[in-house]
Design a protein around this motif. Structure first.
Motif, mmCIF file in Angstrom:
data_model
loop_
_atom_site.group_PDB
_atom_site.id
_atom_site.type_symbol
_atom_site.label_atom_id
_atom_site.label_comp_id
_atom_site.label_asym_id
_atom_site.label_seq_id
_atom_site.Cartn_x
_atom_site.Cartn_y
_atom_site.Cartn_z
ATOM 1 N N ARG A 1 29.226 24.390 12.764
ATOM 2 C CA ARG A 1 29.636 24.784 14.265
ATOM 3 C C ARG A 1 30.998 24.041 14.506
ATOM 4 O O ARG A 1 31.527 24.404 15.171
ATOM 5 N N GLU B 1 34.271 25.588 15.886
ATOM 6 C CA GLU B 1 35.086 25.604 16.945
ATOM 7 C C GLU B 1 36.633 25.154 16.550
ATOM 8 O O GLU B 1 37.628 25.693 17.443
ATOM 9 N N GLU C 1 29.260 40.436 10.583
ATOM 10 C CA GLU C 1 29.835 40.643 11.912
ATOM 11 C C GLU C 1 29.373 41.966 12.535
ATOM 12 O O GLU C 1 29.562 42.328 13.792
ATOM 13 N N GLY D 1 36.547 34.554 23.041
ATOM 14 C CA GLY D 1 36.104 33.277 22.370
ATOM 15 C C GLY D 1 34.781 33.253 21.737
ATOM 16 O O GLY D 1 34.481 32.858 20.460
ATOM 17 N N PRO D 2 33.723 33.710 22.513
ATOM 18 C CA PRO D 2 32.506 33.759 22.047
ATOM 19 C C PRO D 2 32.332 34.756 20.486
ATOM 20 O O PRO D 2 31.589 34.346 19.637
ATOM 21 N N ARG D 3 33.058 35.909 20.670
ATOM 22 C CA ARG D 3 33.062 36.581 19.413
ATOM 23 C C ARG D 3 33.672 36.029 18.302
ATOM 24 O O ARG D 3 33.182 36.024 17.181
ATOM 25 N N TYR E 1 34.113 32.884 17.730
ATOM 26 C CA TYR E 1 33.188 31.613 17.389
ATOM 27 C C TYR E 1 32.013 32.212 16.526
ATOM 28 O O TYR E 1 31.616 31.507 15.627
ATOM 29 N N ALA E 2 31.610 33.280 17.013
ATOM 30 C CA ALA E 2 30.389 33.846 16.154
ATOM 31 C C ALA E 2 30.891 34.138 14.735
ATOM 32 O O ALA E 2 29.964 33.908 13.711
ATOM 33 N N THR F 1 39.905 34.067 27.098
ATOM 34 C CA THR F 1 39.079 33.101 26.544
ATOM 35 C C THR F 1 37.749 33.517 26.348
ATOM 36 O O THR F 1 36.972 33.478 25.423
ATOM 37 N N ALA F 2 37.582 33.777 27.834
ATOM 38 C CA ALA F 2 35.878 34.267 28.031
ATOM 39 C C ALA F 2 35.498 35.379 27.242
ATOM 40 O O ALA F 2 34.402 35.592 26.885
#
Length: 201
Positions: free
Chosen positions: A56, A60, A156, A42-44, A46-47, A38-39
């Motif tokens: 947003r 999510e 992206e 997840g950020p990629r 979400y972006a 997830t770490a």
């Protein structure tokens, strides 16, 4: 000089995918694997979703759904056949495309996302929100495959071979979809360039 079977196998083996290894570990009951994955992913994810949807909260939701799908397929994951990140990009892109299609041909004009927390001024935040909203609406007018290719390439920053793997098409098809999508976007947004502060190419 002959090459040993071992050396040949090593030369042709697929690159090691650490995220795939973590997914297999998760399927085998490793309690830390889900947190690590997830770490990392997840950020990629979400972006990607936030850029496609310009919302947003929806982004999510998409990431949560995509990660849930990842956990469900974990027991059947076969390392070496695909990269976990590529699989996740494809799922996120498809989920976002579905949501954009359900919105119709655009985004309601009053659906303005909150300005980023680090926006230097309120005016700058409003302009950035307007740009995201306009781009999301324009992308929603494109054919699905064009919108996906343009988003992955120009928002992206993925390479054409990466996009080809995500969309399961050839590199030449990616180039064609991207070029046609860019032309269509330019036509859709032509009358708003000055309003949105887009003065360059």
């Amino acid at each position: 000089m002959s090459t040993s079977p071992t050396a040949t196998a090593e030369a042709t083996a697929a690159p090691f995918d650490p995220e795939g290894a973590w997914l297999v570990a998760y399927a085998n009951g490793d309690p830390d694997a889900a947190r690590v994955l997830t770490a990392a992913l997840g950020p990629r994810a979400y972006a990607q979703a936030a850029r496609m949807l310009a919302d947003r909260a929806e982004a999510e939701d998409v990431v949560q759904e995509a990660m849930m799908r990842l956990w469900r397929i974990a027991p059947d994951w076969r390392q070496g056949e695909a990269k976990v990140s590529t699989w996740l990009y494809r799922v996120v892109a498809n989920l976002c495309t579905d949501r954009l299609r359900r919105r119709g041909r655009g985004v309601p004009l009053d659906a303005v996302p909150e300005p980023p927390d680090d926006a230097p001024t309120a005016a700058a935040g409003m302009l950035e929100s307007a740009r995201h909203r306009a781009l999301a609406a324009a992308l929603a007018e494109l054919p699905e495959r064009q919108a996906q290719a343009v988003t992955l390439r120009h928002l992206e920053g993925l390479s054409n071979p990466e996009i080809a793997a995500i969309m399961d098409i050839g590199v030449e098809a990616v180039e064609s979809l991207t070029a046609r999508g860019k032309r269509a976007l330019a036509a859709i947004l032509a009358g708003r360039r000055e309003e949105l502060g887009w003065t360059d190419e």
